[in-house]
Scaffold this motif. Structure first.
Motif, PDB file in Angstrom:
ATOM      1  N   ALA A  12       0.844  -1.196   0.000  1.00 27.78           N
ATOM      2  CA  ALA A  12       0.000   0.000   0.000  1.00 27.78           C
ATOM      3  C   ALA A  12       0.884   1.252   0.000  1.00 27.78           C
ATOM      4  N   ARG A  18      -3.622   2.585   0.610  1.00 27.18           N
ATOM      5  CA  ARG A  18      -3.770   2.413   2.065  1.00 27.18           C
ATOM      6  C   ARG A  18      -5.251   2.399   2.437  1.00 27.18           C
ATOM      7  N   ARG A  21      -6.414  -1.133   1.659  1.00 28.54           N
ATOM      8  CA  ARG A  21      -5.927  -2.062   2.697  1.00 28.54           C
ATOM      9  C   ARG A  21      -6.728  -1.876   3.977  1.00 28.54           C
ATOM     10  N   ASP A  22      -6.934  -0.630   4.373  1.00 32.98           N
ATOM     11  CA  ASP A  22      -7.666  -0.360   5.612  1.00 32.98           C
ATOM     12  C   ASP A  22      -9.123  -0.809   5.521  1.00 32.98           C
TER      13      ASP A  22
END
Length: 155
Positions: A12, A18, A21-22
């Motif tokens: 990420a 990101r 991913r989060d």
């Protein structure tokens, strides 16, 4: 009931990746899902010892020049042989942030996971083209699906 371990290995490098991913992690850590311990590592920080502890894995990568990220390739280079005979049947899912079509990235990862004899539990999630907010919803659903399936003993 023993706690099951879900490993997320995600590259990420940008704010948008990101966010993806989060979102996967938010879905996997949904409050209604109990008995699943979720760990998240960047590919350069993950290794065979992490895979060997996992009951399932979610892989996430960017498409770089029609291929997986170098960091994800490095993860596989270091993990392939130590995991080869020990992780057969490991359930896995994949999400790809693809600026183009993601097919080369998908093909490369599926080739490696086929060699490892991992079990793909759903079609790869390809987040293609310009960034869309819907990618986050899709990633959250992916995380929830894998964690809930692991909790229920489906995977």
């Amino acid at each position: 009931m023993a706690t099951k371990k879900l490993l997320v290995v995600a590259h990420a490098p940008s704010p948008n990746t990101r966010r993806l991913r989060d979102a996967v992690l938010a879905g996997a850590r949904h409050p209604d899902i109990e008995g699943v311990d979720v760990a998240c590592l960047a590919p350069l920080d993950a290794g065979p010892e992490d895979v060997l502890k996992a009951n399932a894995i979610i892989l996430g990568t960017t498409e770089n020049l029609g291929y997986m990220s170098g960091a994800m390739k490095d993860f596989f280079d270091r993990s392939y042989y130590p995991c080869l005979e020990k992780t057969q049947g490991l359930p896995y899912a994949l999400f790809i942030r693809a600026g183009h079509d993601g097919t080369g990235t998908r093909r490369a990862i599926e080739s490696i996971t086929t060699g490892l004899r991992w079990r793909q539990i759903r079609e790869p999630l390809l987040c293609r083209g310009a960034y869309q907010e819907s990618f986050q919803t899709d990633c959250e659903e992916l995380g929830m699906l894998v964690a809930a399936g692991l909790e229920a003993g489906i995977f």
